[in-house]
Every structure is written in structure tokens, then in C-alpha cells.
Enzyme design. Structure first.
Site, mmCIF file in Angstrom:
data_model
loop_
_atom_site.group_PDB
_atom_site.id
_atom_site.type_symbol
_atom_site.label_atom_id
_atom_site.label_comp_id
_atom_site.label_asym_id
_atom_site.label_seq_id
_atom_site.Cartn_x
_atom_site.Cartn_y
_atom_site.Cartn_z
ATOM 1 N N GLN A 80 29.334 21.529 29.802
ATOM 2 C CA GLN A 80 29.668 22.376 28.667
ATOM 3 C C GLN A 80 28.536 22.426 27.640
ATOM 4 O O GLN A 80 27.654 21.579 27.626
ATOM 5 C CB GLN A 80 30.934 21.862 27.982
ATOM 6 C CG GLN A 80 32.212 22.120 28.743
ATOM 7 C CD GLN A 80 33.430 21.824 27.871
ATOM 8 O OE1 GLN A 80 34.061 20.802 28.025
ATOM 9 N NE2 GLN A 80 33.730 22.720 26.953
ATOM 10 N N HIS A 81 28.601 23.429 26.783
ATOM 11 C CA HIS A 81 27.835 23.539 25.536
ATOM 12 C C HIS A 81 26.365 23.902 25.680
ATOM 13 O O HIS A 81 25.711 24.210 24.686
ATOM 14 C CB HIS A 81 27.907 22.246 24.718
ATOM 15 C CG HIS A 81 29.274 21.689 24.514
ATOM 16 N ND1 HIS A 81 30.317 22.424 23.992
ATOM 17 C CD2 HIS A 81 29.780 20.454 24.769
ATOM 18 C CE1 HIS A 81 31.391 21.665 23.920
ATOM 19 N NE2 HIS A 81 31.104 20.472 24.392
ATOM 20 N N ASP A 243 32.925 21.810 32.954
ATOM 21 C CA ASP A 243 33.246 20.700 33.858
ATOM 22 C C ASP A 243 34.563 20.026 33.505
ATOM 23 O O ASP A 243 35.307 19.600 34.401
ATOM 24 C CB ASP A 243 32.106 19.682 33.902
ATOM 25 C CG ASP A 243 31.650 19.216 32.527
ATOM 26 O OD1 ASP A 243 32.219 19.652 31.509
ATOM 27 O OD2 ASP A 243 30.704 18.413 32.474
#
Length: 496
Positions: A80-81, A243
Site C-alpha cells: 500500500q501507499h 496487500d
């Protein structure tokens, strides 16, 4: 047959699933390298991800002994991110800044101040933006690399980029999008006003990907790539997701009453909600799930990376490390480690550094150092679990996934520290499994719109009762945990 891909920090994993029987037919993996630098820089080149995708997929097909032409769908899970920026020709502009990158801490604070602090961010977005989120990376890029910033035509997350590489289409799915920091988790829409604050020209708003529902396909494989990968050119590429969202599907965490704990580079805890139950505690991120609901989640920045650092320092392999942990008593004879090597998100200490406490000439031993780091990272997860429980997320048992879940000693420590029974899923690579399950769901929706995700999870997700552990030494660990909390409070003013 369906292919699930999990592109993580340390590497990419591929899994082939027979969704009709629930059997995993083959698995493969390939590693990534981390580009580290001063001030918390943590980056990777997206080319690493595509190379690893090819290698891991080839290994999974070889292990399964099947022809890739039988693959009906592909699902991608991604860390992520991360920020991936492309120019108008679809070329990557610079290395991707990752979830564990804290170089944009100052930019995040300025954005947080503009939003009205954590309270204002929660009110507007449903999450309190943190340095690891995508939004501050955009402001950082504007100020540190203005010429490249001016060329941005597409803003993508890691899993979005892999879907783009597979299909040529720029899309994002609600679960992963909700971790960007420029997305309203309640209304499930981009917050374009925040992006206009960063860049009034509208460049960033124009670069946003199209949002798609979790069960929708992004497209089919590009023919030339299908040929190179040895896969069915008509295979559907599912929406995929972050994820953690894929890990939720891969552990059957798609309805209330389940808590998943992931023991990877970072540590995460999450449970499903069917409504956006935004918590006033900013460390709880009420992300969207990739199954149509919401996924309240906490994430600690330091887990197996901290264990690995002590192993490298003492020149131990994993077996030797675990043996030393077992030699030391609960509480490591008074040695406590605050394992904040990458700063920390839970508790919220992005600028913190790791430290050792309670050392004496009598307790300074390799065994106590190993035990202290393993206990320290587990105490961070305990703090996060208390926050989740405070927001109404409960479970009779915690489902463990990730590489650390394979360690029986660590499972017992977790059960004791959490005072909750724990159990592993049969397949510890839950994010790759979840991505394959989501691909099967997406494929089923094409011909049968009522095809349910729950039925596929029932066939494909199972628990390994042989790994189940009950709490035992709860009181002793509670004493050690309170010592950890006291140190965090005295050093940082936090109540962790």
C-alpha cells in the site's frame, strides 16, 4: 485456474489456484532490493516489480506443471501507499516512494496542519494522514523534483502500476485508493480539493486513475505480454488491491468477527466492517476493503525488519536466532527494546529511533537481545490490538499470516501477549491467495453477476488446526508489556 500475485517490499510471490477445488497448484517468488537513503528514504524501481512478476509466475507455472494458457484470471496484490508517477507516454518518472518511506514527514505535517490536525483529517477523509501515505509524497515530489512533477500524467499505486503494465489501463480499486490520503473513505471518492491545494493547476486531479469496484475487471492481458509470460491472452485482470485488503480475502476476513494479523516486514491487524466506522483514535485507519465493505486497520512499521537487524548484528541465521530467543526468559531479564528502526506509526512516532533499555552487566547477552526485539515488535501489535478492540472489532481467535507466522515460539508469544488464541491459515501467503480468489470472483461475475465471494472463500480458505495456540503466560507478559508502555510514555510522551 487463477493467478494471484503479491508484490511486497521484499519480493513478489505468485500462486496458482484451482478455485473449483480450492487447491493451490504451484507457487513461485522473486526478490526485490530496497533503495535506502538519508532522512528515511525508502524507494524501489517499478522495473524490479515487473521483472519479479515474470520470474515468480514462471516458477509457479513450473512447480504446478501446467500450461499458462489455462489461466482464466489474474489478481494483483501490492504494498500500500507507494507513489508511482508516469509521464504522458506511460514512462516511470522516478523510483517509487514506498509505504515505509518517511522522507516526507515534514510535508505530511504541513498537510495535516492545513486539514486541521488529526481531528480535521479524520472528519474530512475518515483517516488521519501519516508520513507513509501517498499524499505527502506528492507534495515532496513537487518541491524536491519540480521538473519531474511538471511531467506527471498518471498517479498510481504499486498494484495499480502492475495492472497498467498488464493491461495498459490506469485504474484504482477502492480498498487500495483509501490508503492514499486523498480519498474520502465514507463517500468512497477522491478528495480533489486536497490535491488542488497541493497543485492548484489541476495537474494531479487530471492524473487520477479511474476507480473500479472490487469485483470488476480492469481488462485483459496485452497480447505481446501474454505471449512473453506464457499466459492466456484472454485472461481477465481483476481489480486487485492493497496487500492488506487481499490478505483479508485470503484469510476469509470478509465479514465481522475475524481479526487477521500479518507478520511481515511491517505488522498489521485488521477486521471487517460493513459500514465506515471511523475511529476517533488516529492510529486506526478505517480503510475500505476489497470485498465491498471497510477494513479498520493498524500498522506497525517495524516487525521482521527489526528482528532481521538484530540477527545481522549478531551474525545469526534464523534457526540460531530462534534458539537464543527460547533460551531467554519472558521479559528478557529486564531488557526492553523499542524497535523503532524506521520510526513508527503505531504508536505515531515517525521521527523516533530504536533504543535498548534496562541493560546491566548481568543481563547483557545475545539471548536477551534476541528475546527483547521479538517481544518489542509484538508489544507494538498488542497496542494496536487494544485500539482495534476499542473500536468494536472482536474475534475469538486471531488468524496469523506472513513469514513470521511460521515460527511456533513467536505464535506462543503472540497468544500470551494478546491473551487470545491464535491460529495460522493453511496458506501463509494470504495476499497472493486473496488476489487469486478475487480474480476467480471477478471471472465468475462475468457470466453470473450473483456469484458470491463468500462461497469461493469457503472452498479456498482453510485454517491449520495444528498451529493453534492457547494463551499460557499471560500475567508475565503483561508485566513486560507495561514496562514497554512506560518507556514509550517517558521518552515520547505517548501512552502506548
Amino acid at each position: 485456474m487463477f493467478l494471484g500475485i503479491d508484490c511486497g517490499t521484499q519480493g513478489t510471490k505468485a500462486l496458482l489456484l484451482d478455485a473449483a477445488s480450492g487447491r493451490v497448484l504451484g507457487e513461485g517468488s522473486a526478490s526485490h532490493e530496497l533503495l535506502s537513503g538519508p532522512n528515511g528514504r525508502r524507494e524501489q524501481t517499478p522495473e524490479q516489480w515487473t521483472d519479479a512478476f515474470e520470474k515468480a509466475t514462471a516458477a509457479a507455472l513450473a512447480q504446478a506443471g501446467v500450461d499458462g494458457s489455462a489461466v482464466l484470471g489474474i489478481g494483483v496484490s501490492g504494498q500500500q501507499h507507494g507513489l508511482v508517477t508516469l509521464d504522458a507516454e506511460g514512462q516511470v518518472l522516478r523510483p517509487a516512494k514506498l509505504w515505509c518511506d518517511t522522507e516526507s514527514t515534514a510535508e505530511n505535517q504541513r498537510l495535516l496542519d492545513w486539514l486541521g490536525g488529526e481531528t480535521g483529517s479524520l472528519q474530512r477523509l475518515g483517516v488521519a494522514i501519516a508520513p507513509g501515505y501517498t499524499v505527502s509524497k506528492l507534495l515532496w515530489m513537487k518541491e524536491q523534483h519540480p521538473a519531474l512533477f511538471e511531467r506527471i500524467a498518471h498517479i498510481l499505486l504499486p498494484h495499480d502500476y502492475l495492472n497498467y503494465w498488464l493491461t495498459g489501463r490506469c485504474c484504482s480499486e477502492y480498498g487500495d485508493a483509501s490508503g492514499t490520503g486523498y480519498f474520502d473513505v465514507r463517500s468512497r471518492r477522491w478528495d480533489t480539493g486536497l490535491l488542488l491545494h497541493i497543485d492548484p493547476s489541476g495537474r494531479l486531479v487530471a492524473a487520477l486513475p479511474e476507480l473500479v469496484e472490487a469485483h470488476q475487471a480492469v481488462g485483459t492481458l496485452r497480447p505481446e505480454l501474454a505471449a512473453r509470460l506464457g499466459l492466456n491472452p484472454h485472461a481477465l485482470v481483476a481489480s486487485g488491491g492493497g496487500d492488506n485488503m487481499m490478505g483479508a480475502i485470503g484469510t476469509g476476513n470478509i465479514e465481522p468477527g475475524v481479526i487477521t494479523m500479518s507478520l511481515g516486514t511491517s505488522g498489521t491487524l485488521y477486521g471487517y466492517c460493513d459500514e465506515p466506522r471511523v475511529n476517533e483514535q488516529p492510529s486506526v485507519a478505517t480503510f475500505c476493503s476489497s470485498s465491498g465493505g471497510w477494513l479498520p486497520l493498524i500498522c506497525t512499521m517495524n516487525l521482521t525488519n527489526a528482528n532481521g537487524s538484530i540477527r545481522e548484528l549478531l551474525q545469526l541465521n534464523l534457526e540460531q536466532f530462534n534458539a537464543l530467543v527460547a533460551q531467554a526468559p519472558i521479559g528478557a531479564e529486564g531488557v526492553t527494546m523499542l524497535p523503532f528502526l524506521n520510526g513508527e506509526r503505531v504508536p505515531a512516532l515517525p521521527q523516533a529511533s530504536a533504543s535498548l533499555h534496562g541493560l546491566t552487566s548481568d543481563n547483557l547477552s545475545r539471548a536477551n537481545l534476541c528475546r527483547a526485539v521479538l517481544e518489542g515488535v509484538t508489544f507494538g501489535l498488542r497496542y494496536g490490538l487494544d485500539l482495534l478492540r476499542g473500536s468494536g472489532i472482536h474475534s475469538e481467535r486471531i488468524r496469523l499470516i506472513g513469514g513470521g507466522a511460521k515460527n511456533p515460539l513467536w505464535r506462543q508469544i503472540i497468544a500470551d501477549v494478546m491473551n487470545t488464541p491464535v491460529i495460522c491459515n493453511t496458506h501463509s501467503e494470504a495476499a497472493a491467495l486473496g488476489a487469486a480468489i478475487q480474480a476467480a470472483w471477478c471471472h465468475g461475475q462475468q457470466g453470473e453477476p450473483q456469484a458470491g465471494l463468500g462461497a469461493i472463500c469457503q472452498r479456498c480458505v482453510s485454517l491449520d488446526e495444528g498451529t493453534a495456540v492457547e494463551p499460557d503466560a499471560v500475567a508475565a507478559y503483561e508485566q513486560a508489556y507495561q514496562r514497554y508502555r512506560g518507556l514509550v510514555k517517558s521518552l515520547y510522551g505517548q501512552t502506548a
